[in-house]
Design an enzyme around this catalytic site. Structure first.
Site, PDB file in Angstrom:
ATOM      1  N   ARG A  97      10.978  -2.294   2.869  1.00 58.64           N
ATOM      2  CA  ARG A  97      11.785  -3.030   1.893  1.00 58.64           C
ATOM      3  C   ARG A  97      13.284  -2.809   2.051  1.00 58.64           C
ATOM      4  O   ARG A  97      14.082  -3.620   1.585  1.00 58.64           O
ATOM      5  CB  ARG A  97      11.293  -2.755   0.480  1.00 58.64           C
ATOM      6  CG  ARG A  97       9.935  -3.437   0.225  1.00 58.64           C
ATOM      7  CD  ARG A  97       9.428  -3.241  -1.171  1.00 58.64           C
ATOM      8  NE  ARG A  97       9.077  -1.880  -1.463  1.00 58.64           N
ATOM      9  CZ  ARG A  97       7.874  -1.340  -1.326  1.00 58.64           C
ATOM     10  NH1 ARG A  97       6.877  -2.077  -0.908  1.00 58.64           N
ATOM     11  NH2 ARG A  97       7.659  -0.084  -1.610  1.00 58.64           N
TER      12      ARG A  97
ATOM     13  N   GLU B  29       1.518  12.621  -0.251  1.00 61.62           N
ATOM     14  CA  GLU B  29       0.500  13.216  -1.124  1.00 61.62           C
ATOM     15  C   GLU B  29      -0.816  13.408  -0.388  1.00 61.62           C
ATOM     16  O   GLU B  29      -1.556  14.334  -0.632  1.00 61.62           O
ATOM     17  CB  GLU B  29       0.237  12.303  -2.328  1.00 61.62           C
ATOM     18  CG  GLU B  29       1.408  12.134  -3.247  1.00 61.62           C
ATOM     19  CD  GLU B  29       1.152  11.052  -4.281  1.00 61.62           C
ATOM     20  OE1 GLU B  29      -0.017  10.793  -4.614  1.00 61.62           O
ATOM     21  OE2 GLU B  29       2.136  10.452  -4.741  1.00 61.62           O
TER      22      GLU B  29
END
Length: 180
Positions: free
Chosen positions: A67, A104
């Protein structure tokens, strides 16, 4: 004028609770991209900030996959600068250098072409959102490997409760909108 531009940008961000996982409030930039006035205001606000903060001292804008690629080229164009890509692993041709970071659920890598920047060139890194700061920090490390100088990191949205700007250390950071 800047307040009305900022309000226009803010209206272009919508929230989706429990996406992509329960407990996450996703900040979606899609409406901002659909609205040419809001997108123009977003770029204008970033350009004004960078001109005020760095004058003509920036050599390149670097955008983070993916992005950052939506905002970086327009920002670079308005500033009369070139744009360089920082991509996910395996997406760039030719010789590259890489840096890895923890997610994560594992590890990821960012890459840049070895000849993208010369030592000493001054760069601003752009992405749509700063969350935990891992990707932005890794981008800074990558540019440091090329001996480029990271002047600042900027994003449209910052999730302040995740304290991502702390991971950037001494690198200045600017965001247009801040959310918990």
């Amino acid at each position: 004028m800047a307040d009305s531009e900022l309000q226009l940008v803010a209206r272009g961000i919508r929230s989706f609770p429990d996406f992509p996982t329960p407990g996450v409030l996703f900040r979606d930039i899609t409406p901002l991209l659909k609205d040419p006035d809001a997108f123009r205001a977003c770029i204008s606000l970033l350009v004004n900030h960078l001109k005020k903060t760095h004058g003509g001292k920036i050599d390149y804008i670097a955008g983070l996959d993916s992005r950052g690629f939506l905002f970086g080229p327009s920002l670079a164009q308005e500033l009369g600068l070139g744009f360089v890509l920082i991509r996910k692993q395996g997406k760039l041709p030719g010789p590259t250098i890489s840096a890895s970071y923890q997610l994560e659920y594992g590890k990821a890598e960012l890459e840049i072409q070895k000849d993208a920047l010369e030592p000493g060139q001054k760069v601003v890194i752009v992405d749509d959102l700063l969350a935990t700061g891992g990707t932005m920090r890794t981008a800074c490390d990558l540019l440091n490997q090329l001996r480029a100088e990271v002047l600042e990191c900027v994003s449209i949205v910052e999730l302040t409760s995740l304290k991502g700007r702390e991971k950037l250390g001494a690198v200045p950071f600017f965001s247009l909108l801040q959310y918990e």
